[in-house]
Design a protein around this motif. Structure first.
Motif, PDB file in Angstrom:
ATOM      1  N   THR A 150       0.765  -1.259  -0.040  1.00  0.00           N
ATOM      2  CA  THR A 150       0.012  -0.104   0.041  1.00  0.00           C
ATOM      3  C   THR A 150       0.912   1.317   0.071  1.00  0.00           C
ATOM      4  O   THR A 150       1.066   1.857   1.111  1.00  0.00           O
ATOM      5  CB  THR A 150      -1.047   0.099   1.125  1.00  0.00           C
ATOM      6  OG1 THR A 150      -1.767  -1.283   1.330  1.00  0.00           O
ATOM      7  CG2 THR A 150      -1.898   1.104   1.092  1.00  0.00           C
ATOM      8  N   ARG A 156      -4.274   0.939  -2.715  1.00  0.00           N
ATOM      9  CA  ARG A 156      -4.764   0.356  -1.778  1.00  0.00           C
ATOM     10  C   ARG A 156      -5.179  -1.316  -2.278  1.00  0.00           C
ATOM     11  O   ARG A 156      -5.117  -1.353  -3.506  1.00  0.00           O
ATOM     12  CB  ARG A 156      -5.901   0.775  -1.254  1.00  0.00           C
ATOM     13  CG  ARG A 156      -7.048   1.295  -1.999  1.00  0.00           C
ATOM     14  CD  ARG A 156      -7.942   2.184  -1.429  1.00  0.00           C
ATOM     15  NE  ARG A 156      -8.932   2.610  -2.498  1.00  0.00           N
ATOM     16  CZ  ARG A 156     -10.287   2.760  -2.323  1.00  0.00           C
ATOM     17  NH1 ARG A 156     -10.993   2.364  -1.259  1.00  0.00           N
ATOM     18  NH2 ARG A 156     -11.109   3.239  -3.178  1.00  0.00           N
ATOM     19  N   ARG A 157      -5.416  -2.023  -1.521  1.00  0.00           N
ATOM     20  CA  ARG A 157      -5.310  -3.437  -1.990  1.00  0.00           C
ATOM     21  C   ARG A 157      -6.625  -3.840  -2.859  1.00  0.00           C
ATOM     22  O   ARG A 157      -6.605  -4.632  -3.816  1.00  0.00           O
ATOM     23  CB  ARG A 157      -5.528  -4.355  -0.746  1.00  0.00           C
ATOM     24  CG  ARG A 157      -4.159  -4.369  -0.023  1.00  0.00           C
ATOM     25  CD  ARG A 157      -4.195  -5.289   1.353  1.00  0.00           C
ATOM     26  NE  ARG A 157      -4.764  -4.411   2.467  1.00  0.00           N
ATOM     27  CZ  ARG A 157      -5.346  -4.977   3.575  1.00  0.00           C
ATOM     28  NH1 ARG A 157      -4.914  -6.129   3.717  1.00  0.00           N
ATOM     29  NH2 ARG A 157      -5.638  -4.014   4.375  1.00  0.00           N
ATOM     30  N   MET A 183      11.978 -11.731   1.050  1.00  0.00           N
ATOM     31  CA  MET A 183      11.720 -11.135   2.407  1.00  0.00           C
ATOM     32  C   MET A 183      13.034 -10.182   3.024  1.00  0.00           C
ATOM     33  O   MET A 183      12.356  -9.346   3.899  1.00  0.00           O
ATOM     34  CB  MET A 183      11.585 -12.599   3.256  1.00  0.00           C
ATOM     35  CG  MET A 183      10.471 -13.563   2.961  1.00  0.00           C
ATOM     36  SD  MET A 183       8.720 -12.598   2.610  1.00  0.00           S
ATOM     37  CE  MET A 183       8.411 -12.411   4.425  1.00  0.00           C
ATOM     38  N   LEU A 186      11.461  -7.039   2.067  1.00  0.00           N
ATOM     39  CA  LEU A 186      10.089  -6.613   2.724  1.00  0.00           C
ATOM     40  C   LEU A 186      10.360  -6.149   4.171  1.00  0.00           C
ATOM     41  O   LEU A 186       9.729  -5.511   4.856  1.00  0.00           O
ATOM     42  CB  LEU A 186       9.162  -7.807   2.406  1.00  0.00           C
ATOM     43  CG  LEU A 186       8.632  -8.081   1.242  1.00  0.00           C
ATOM     44  CD1 LEU A 186       7.776  -9.298   0.907  1.00  0.00           C
ATOM     45  CD2 LEU A 186       8.016  -6.691   0.346  1.00  0.00           C
ATOM     46  N   ALA A 187      11.406  -6.934   4.718  1.00  0.00           N
ATOM     47  CA  ALA A 187      11.609  -6.800   6.202  1.00  0.00           C
ATOM     48  C   ALA A 187      12.092  -4.968   6.555  1.00  0.00           C
ATOM     49  O   ALA A 187      12.059  -4.852   7.533  1.00  0.00           O
ATOM     50  CB  ALA A 187      12.758  -7.763   6.754  1.00  0.00           C
ATOM     51  N   PRO A 190       8.097  -3.205   6.739  1.00  0.00           N
ATOM     52  CA  PRO A 190       7.105  -4.213   7.081  1.00  0.00           C
ATOM     53  C   PRO A 190       5.809  -3.592   7.370  1.00  0.00           C
ATOM     54  O   PRO A 190       4.718  -4.281   7.523  1.00  0.00           O
ATOM     55  CB  PRO A 190       7.875  -4.742   8.268  1.00  0.00           C
ATOM     56  CG  PRO A 190       8.483  -3.953   8.962  1.00  0.00           C
ATOM     57  CD  PRO A 190       9.177  -2.934   7.881  1.00  0.00           C
ATOM     58  N   ALA A 191       5.803  -2.308   7.559  1.00  0.00           N
ATOM     59  CA  ALA A 191       4.409  -1.552   7.914  1.00  0.00           C
ATOM     60  C   ALA A 191       3.581  -1.584   6.924  1.00  0.00           C
ATOM     61  O   ALA A 191       2.263  -1.518   7.482  1.00  0.00           O
ATOM     62  CB  ALA A 191       4.811  -0.132   8.348  1.00  0.00           C
ATOM     63  N   PHE A 192       3.659  -1.783   5.793  1.00  0.00           N
ATOM     64  CA  PHE A 192       2.629  -1.610   4.708  1.00  0.00           C
ATOM     65  C   PHE A 192       2.081  -2.787   4.673  1.00  0.00           C
ATOM     66  O   PHE A 192       2.649  -4.080   4.566  1.00  0.00           O
ATOM     67  CB  PHE A 192       3.296  -1.047   3.567  1.00  0.00           C
ATOM     68  CG  PHE A 192       4.087   0.072   3.332  1.00  0.00           C
ATOM     69  CD1 PHE A 192       3.546   1.361   3.751  1.00  0.00           C
ATOM     70  CD2 PHE A 192       5.610   0.047   3.580  1.00  0.00           C
ATOM     71  CE1 PHE A 192       4.179   2.482   3.965  1.00  0.00           C
ATOM     72  CE2 PHE A 192       6.232   1.510   3.687  1.00  0.00           C
ATOM     73  CZ  PHE A 192       5.648   2.404   3.789  1.00  0.00           C
ATOM     74  N   ALA A 193       0.598  -3.144   4.258  1.00  0.00           N
ATOM     75  CA  ALA A 193      -0.047  -3.997   3.963  1.00  0.00           C
ATOM     76  C   ALA A 193       0.649  -4.371   2.480  1.00  0.00           C
ATOM     77  O   ALA A 193       0.986  -3.930   1.715  1.00  0.00           O
ATOM     78  CB  ALA A 193      -1.471  -3.715   3.606  1.00  0.00           C
ATOM     79  N   THR A 194       0.980  -5.871   2.546  1.00  0.00           N
ATOM     80  CA  THR A 194       1.554  -6.527   1.473  1.00  0.00           C
ATOM     81  C   THR A 194       0.666  -7.749   0.763  1.00  0.00           C
ATOM     82  O   THR A 194       0.168  -8.399   1.395  1.00  0.00           O
ATOM     83  CB  THR A 194       2.792  -7.123   2.205  1.00  0.00           C
ATOM     84  OG1 THR A 194       3.692  -5.973   2.749  1.00  0.00           O
ATOM     85  CG2 THR A 194       3.692  -7.677   0.947  1.00  0.00           C
ATOM     86  N   THR A 195       0.675  -7.702  -0.579  1.00  0.00           N
ATOM     87  CA  THR A 195       0.159  -8.721  -0.991  1.00  0.00           C
ATOM     88  C   THR A 195       1.052  -9.368  -2.063  1.00  0.00           C
ATOM     89  O   THR A 195       1.525  -8.627  -2.950  1.00  0.00           O
ATOM     90  CB  THR A 195      -1.068  -8.288  -2.128  1.00  0.00           C
ATOM     91  OG1 THR A 195      -1.869  -7.222  -0.942  1.00  0.00           O
ATOM     92  CG2 THR A 195      -1.977  -9.385  -2.460  1.00  0.00           C
TER      93      THR A 195
ATOM     94  N   ASN B 276      -1.205 -14.176  -1.386  1.00  0.00           N
ATOM     95  CA  ASN B 276      -0.860 -13.983   0.142  1.00  0.00           C
ATOM     96  C   ASN B 276      -1.052 -12.669   0.531  1.00  0.00           C
ATOM     97  O   ASN B 276      -0.625 -11.739  -0.045  1.00  0.00           O
ATOM     98  CB  ASN B 276       0.657 -14.431   0.443  1.00  0.00           C
ATOM     99  CG  ASN B 276       1.200 -15.698   0.060  1.00  0.00           C
ATOM    100  OD1 ASN B 276       0.294 -16.588  -0.151  1.00  0.00           O
ATOM    101  ND2 ASN B 276       2.507 -15.922  -0.334  1.00  0.00           N
ATOM    102  N   ILE B 278      -0.585  -9.984   3.897  1.00  0.00           N
ATOM    103  CA  ILE B 278      -0.043  -9.837   4.967  1.00  0.00           C
ATOM    104  C   ILE B 278      -0.353  -8.335   5.328  1.00  0.00           C
ATOM    105  O   ILE B 278      -0.235  -7.283   4.735  1.00  0.00           O
ATOM    106  CB  ILE B 278       1.698  -9.807   5.145  1.00  0.00           C
ATOM    107  CG1 ILE B 278       2.111 -11.073   4.515  1.00  0.00           C
ATOM    108  CG2 ILE B 278       2.218  -9.547   6.429  1.00  0.00           C
ATOM    109  CD1 ILE B 278       3.508 -11.101   4.317  1.00  0.00           C
TER     110      ILE B 278
END
Ligand code: SF4
Lengths: 233, 477
Positions: A150, A156-157, A183, A186-187, A190-195, B276, B278
């Motif tokens: 996001t 947005r998703r 990963m 992404l680490a 990490p705060a954003f919604a992830t798809t 997926n 998250i």
């Protein structure tokens, strides 16, 4: 209802203490005594592959191959040619009413094609569009996965979900070979919604036949933007 | 089985249910067809991974480590999730979990909820409770929708409707969706489901989901699915309520690099499943996803399982269902015989433990101990070991004078000593001689063992054991 609500919260607090107490007792009883969680986590052996031995070009080819295997359509395009490629793709698909995630790189939007930009549309309004264009955070070659968050350019998703068609732009410089490499990236955010998206929506619930698009987009096109010519040479 | 919830407290015992279901040839055909396909796909994509065994080993270690520090990680998850705007609830048992969810749905002002497939909500029979409270739940996963509309029960933890073929599904949809002219290709059926549910997705204000992983480090929740119905339920409603067993937690985001490789390949034979998700709590800018997020952390006897030093590895399960597909017993009986939403080898060990061994006592016997489940388990749960351990516990509960108890004690004694085991094998070969027919098959066994040969023939014991053969080759160095 306020009353009932209060009860729920109180019961939950009592259960919290009870459950944590039971866990501690259980772990002691099973001989899983005390220790330092952080230290022991760091000591877990990780002998699996983090990276791939493939060269840059081979990684991109693997991504294309895996995306196609999952029924996505993919095309490579030079940085300067993105807008034209977008236009071509939309023509091929016959899509005219398109939505774009806010913040999509302006140079990638073809002139003479009106994208609506999602500025907090209702989901019913989103549903009226024929497709959506977004960017992506990264892509994973081995699994044929694109990852959206996001953030500007990706939206947005709901926008990459509700319309029937998703056109996704992936920068070649953001393609990694393996899941652990993804990963790692992404680490750091990490705060954003992830798809994670691997191909169009699909199901195998009926006689194990793969059927596209039960609820999500039925069509996924990926434009691989060759923005790291030096590296891919 | 129609309409009757799979409840270990009231279900017939496994041998009784299995006897009936083995007669359902259509169901057996459907189950075998589906499991054959998934197994072949799984084998192919696992074969692509040169580091599969290393991933499994790390997977096992991560799960064991999590259980050892479960209290630490749950508290960390609670802290981080709360900080991200989520509300964390704790439920000691199924009843409390149901009450919390009903209270939350009512507080959200909704009389309907959209649901994404969740074995945890099946475990606590949430749908029935919601309906009892005047709330209509809509299952949105295609398979779950088939089951809900058909008044049926799930028979597999990943592919819940695999016991139905397309003609059967078409009949259900024609009737329940009022579509007399519905075609019978899988695409026709999927399109019907898409239309049927679209409006619900866009209008229902409350969603209920399960979770695949809870990430302690970030307070994030991960849901893995393929149709997009999960993403709809997780992002479109104003209120989202997620229910997760306390065993679902993982220490860090980085651990997903292992579990997200193991799970999809094991579950559906995919390199990665289509979607997926998250997310952490609620979006602080309020532009994406629900405005309110609640998560219910449920015990429901999991802490009891944790107490048992041998049984606790059951909690490491990531619900991929690979053990079901590989199990020769499951493939014959289908899922309903297990009398619980958790079927197959994982059900045979999980269900009796979640029932604190008061019900489902026959389930630990619903296995041939062939070891196929252990071989495919992505986190290396030694299911045969747990089965034998639970059989012992059943025997202990039943008391010493039970004939099975005596038999199990003897078997246990034999297995504990290599010398005795070999002697028993020699004795077995002598003792079976009068029962073996000329082709080398045993059609019946005397006494207690007779139940086993009623439904199958047994091959005679080999003239030479593997060990004897190995040692003769000079292999035992
Ligand atoms: S026990 Fe292992 S194989 Fe079976 S569902 Fe759980 S993780 Fe998968």
């Amino acid at each position: 209802m306020g009353e009932a609500w209060g009860c729920v919260v109180n019961a939950s607090t009592a259960s919290r203490e009870l459950m944590l107490g039971r866990i501690r007792t259980a772990n002691a009883a099973a001989g899983a005594g005390a220790g330092n969680a952080a230290e022991e986590w760091a000591a877990i052996p990780r002998e699996y592959r983090r990276t791939s031995t493939l060269g840059r070009e081979a990684v991109l080819e693997l991504l294309e191959d895996r995306l196609r295997d999952y029924d996505a359509h993919v095309l490579r395009v030079a940085s300067e040619g993105v807008a034209a490629a977008v236009l071509g793709m939309l023509g091929e698909r016959g899509r005219t009413r398109m939505l774009a995630a806010p913040g999509v790189t302006a140079a990638w939007l073809p002139e003479g094609f009106a994208f609506a930009v999602d500025d907090g549309l209702s989901v019913e309004s989103i549903d009226r569009f024929e497709g959506v264009m977004t960017e992506s955070t990264l892509a994973i070659a081995e699994t044929g996965t694109i990852v959206l968050q996001t953030v500007p350019g990706q939206g947005r998703r709901a926008v990459s979900l509700v319309p029937d068609y998703h056109l996704c732009l992936v920068r070649a410089s953001a393609v990694v070979a393996t899941v652990p490499e993804a990963m790692d990236v992404l680490a750091t955010r990490p705060a954003f919604a992830t798809t994670f998206i691997s191909g169009p929506s699909a199901t195998a619930d009926i006689e194990m036949t793969r059927i596209k698009g039960v609820h999500g987009p039925r069509f996924l096109d990926v434009l691989l933007v060759m923005d790291d010519v030096a590296r891919s040479a | 089985m129609s309409g009757v919830a799979l409840d270990p407290k009231t279900a017939p015992t496994f041998p009784m249910a299995a006897k009936v279901l083995v007669g359902d040839t259509q169901m057996r055909k459907n189950v075998r067809h589906a499991t054959d396909i998934i197994q072949a796909k799984r084998a192919r994509v696992v074969g692509e991974m040169p580091d599969w065994q290393e991933l499994r080993e790390t997977g096992r270690r991560v799960r064991e480590h999590t259980m050892k520090f479960l209290d630490v990680y749950l508290e960390e998850f609670e802290r981080k999730c709360t900080a991200a705007g989520g509300v964390v609830h704790w439920a000691k048992d199924a009843d409390e979990a149901r009450q919390i969810v009903i209270g939350l749905v009512k507080a959200s002002g909704s009389h309907e909820v959209i649901k994404i497939k969740s074995m945890t909500t099946e475990e606590i029979q949430l749908n029935k409770a919601l309906e009892g409270a005047g709330i209509t739940p809509y299952e949105t996963d295609l398979a779950e929708l088939i089951i809900q509309l058909g008044g049926d029960q799930p028979s597999h933890i990943v592919v819940p409707a695999l016991h139905k073929n397309r003609q059967q599904i078409r009949e259900i949809f024609k009737r329940e969706m009022n579509l007399p002219n519905l075609g019978d290709t899988p695409q026709d059926l999927a399109d019907a489901a898409r239309l049927f549910l679209r409006k619900k997705f866009l209008t229902v204000k409350t969603g209920v989901s399960g979770a695949n992983f809870l990430i302690a480090e970030t307070g994030g929740v991960c849901v893995v699915e393929s149709e997009g119905n999960g993403r709809m339920c997780l992002t479109l409603p104003e209120t989202l309520i997620t229910i997760a067993g306390i065993d679902k937690v993982v220490p860090r985001l980085a651990d997903l690099e292992v579990l997200l490789q193991l799970l999809p390949r094991s579950a559906t034979g995919e390199r990665m499943n289509p979607y997926n998700s998250i997310w952490n709590g609620v979006d602080p800018r309020g532009v994406d996803g629900p405005k309110a997020f609640h998560i219910v952390l449920m015990d429901n006897a999991r802490t009891k399982v944790l107490e048992d030093s041998e049984g606790r590895q059951t909690l490491n399960c990531i619900r991929c269902g690979a053990c079901q597909n590989a199990c020769p017993v499951y493939r014959q009986t289908g899922g309903h015989a297990y009398g619980s939403v958790y079927a197959g080898p994982i059900g045979a060990i999980l269900t009796p433990q979640l029932q604190e061994m008061h019900y489902a006592q026959t389930l630990p016997y619903a296995s041939s101990l062939c070891g196929a489940c252990y071989e495919v388990c992505p986190v290396k749960i030694n299911i045969p070991e747990v089965l034998v351990h639970l059989r012992n516990r059943v025997v202990e509960q039943k008391g010493f004078f039970d004939p099975e108890a005596a038999a199990m004690k003897t078997v246990g004694m034999i297995f504990r000593s290599e010398r005795r085991f070999r002697a028993a094998q020699r004795f077995g070969r002598m003792a079976e001689t009068p029962l073996v027919d000329k082709d080398g098959w045993i059609g019946w066994l005397p006494g207690l063992l007779g139940g086993w040969t009623q439904v199958r023939d047994l091959r005679e014991m080999p003239k030479e054991t593997f060990r004897d053969w190995w040692e003769k080759r000079g292999g035992a160095s």
